[in-house]
Design an enzyme around this catalytic site. Structure first.
Site, mmCIF file in Angstrom:
data_model
loop_
_atom_site.group_PDB
_atom_site.id
_atom_site.type_symbol
_atom_site.label_atom_id
_atom_site.label_comp_id
_atom_site.label_asym_id
_atom_site.label_seq_id
_atom_site.Cartn_x
_atom_site.Cartn_y
_atom_site.Cartn_z
ATOM 1 C CB SER A 64 38.020 35.739 31.811
ATOM 2 O OG SER A 64 38.944 34.805 32.388
HETATM 3 N N1 SAH Z 1 41.147 36.584 36.252
HETATM 4 C C1 SAH Z 1 42.002 36.909 35.047
HETATM 5 C C2 SAH Z 1 42.004 35.922 34.121
HETATM 6 C C3 SAH Z 1 43.178 35.140 34.365
HETATM 7 S S1 SAH Z 1 43.795 34.010 33.188
HETATM 8 C C4 SAH Z 1 41.379 38.290 34.571
HETATM 9 O O1 SAH Z 1 40.098 38.485 34.916
HETATM 10 O O2 SAH Z 1 42.083 39.048 33.836
HETATM 11 C C5 SAH Z 1 44.114 33.049 34.386
HETATM 12 C C6 SAH Z 1 45.472 33.380 35.434
HETATM 13 O O3 SAH Z 1 46.149 32.605 35.951
HETATM 14 C C7 SAH Z 1 46.878 33.828 34.413
HETATM 15 O O4 SAH Z 1 47.235 35.167 34.503
HETATM 16 C C8 SAH Z 1 47.966 32.908 34.951
HETATM 17 O O5 SAH Z 1 49.506 33.340 35.093
HETATM 18 C C9 SAH Z 1 47.292 32.714 36.416
HETATM 19 N N2 SAH Z 1 47.855 31.319 37.065
HETATM 20 C C10 SAH Z 1 47.958 30.103 36.376
HETATM 21 N N3 SAH Z 1 48.194 29.212 37.358
HETATM 22 C C11 SAH Z 1 48.293 29.866 38.613
HETATM 23 C C12 SAH Z 1 48.902 29.645 39.948
HETATM 24 N N4 SAH Z 1 49.152 28.224 40.158
HETATM 25 N N5 SAH Z 1 48.756 30.482 40.759
HETATM 26 C C13 SAH Z 1 48.308 31.733 40.488
HETATM 27 N N6 SAH Z 1 48.038 32.322 39.367
HETATM 28 C C14 SAH Z 1 48.052 31.194 38.359
#
Ligand code: SAH
Length: 216
Positions: A64
């Site tokens: 992010s």
């Molecule tokens: N917090 C992260 C950014 C994440 S982007 C950071 O600091 O880098 C969003 C993430 O959510 C992705 O890696 C995606 O694979 C995950 N995601 C999407 N749906 C999800 C679910 N149902 N359960 C767990 N993770 C999920």
């Protein structure tokens, strides 16, 4: 894994930029100043690590934007020792910011490769206390509930009821809600009677929250 004066200088500029954009919580600014964000990206992307932008991290996912990380963290109002659940581990950067605020961090990722990479990486840069799980974040992590705060870092089409159940009374959920290109950042606070109050904080853009876990 190198973190030198050049990196530290780049981070100072990033912190100044985020402050200028309206983040005022010094604890969060200090965390961003401290965490070597360049190590969360492939080393050939150093020049992008300290721009205030999201960046691809593989498996079709992104780390992010630092401003968004700071904004969501501010809305959570984390206090030392609180239990926080993060949905969407991704690179692990957001989890490190929460850990720097003294939270006990539980984080869950649905993509297996990303989960494995981040689970191995975080202890290498000193974040041994973050608990990383592989699974579907829609279901939360009931074994460690209730949580003081739940942070969702992917765009949710609806409020996941299982997560509301795993929240302490007085606790908050921060969630980018909506199915289109732009989501509304929402903070839900659980009242003692179990009902929720809702506050809105403008538009953001996230990758989607997907159902079920993925094996690759
Ligand atoms: N917090 C992260 C950014 C994440 S982007 C950071 O600091 O880098 C969003 C993430 O959510 C992705 O890696 C995606 O694979 C995950 N995601 C999407 N749906 C999800 C679910 N149902 N359960 C767990 N993770 C999920």
């Amino acid at each position: 894994m190198v973190d030198n004066y050049r990196h530290k200088g780049m981070r100072k500029r990033l912190v100044a930029e985020i402050k200028f954009k309206g983040i005022s919580d010094e604890r969060i600014l200090d965390a961003i100043d401290k965490i070597p964000r360049h190590l969360f990206l492939d080393s050939s992307f150093l020049e992008f690590a300290y721009e205030d932008k999201p960046f691809p991290i593989g498996s079709g996912q992104t780390i992010s934007q630092p401003y968004t990380v700071a904004f969501q963290t501010e809305l959570l109002e984390v206090k030392k020792g609180q239990k926080i659940l993060e949905i969407g581990t991704g690179s692990g950067y957001q989890a490190c910011v929460l850990a720097e605020l003294g939270a006990k961090v539980y984080t869950i990722e649905r993509q297996k490769k990303l989960y494995q990479r981040t689970k191995e990486f975080l202890p290498k840069i000193g974040y041994r206390q973050i608990k990383v799980f592989y699974g579907d974040g829609y279901k939360g992590i009931p074994a460690f509930a209730p949580y003081n705060g739940i942070l969702i870092t992917a765009a949710a089409p609806e409020i996941p009821q299982k997560l509301v159940e795993q929240l302490n009374p007085g606790g908050v959920i921060v969630i980018p809600l909506g199915e289109g290109d732009i989501q509304t950042m929402i903070r839900l606070t659980k009242k003692p009677d179990g009902s929720l109050t809702e506050e809105h904080f403008g538009g953001f853009r996230f990758v989607p929250l997907l159902k079920d876990k993925s094996d690759d």
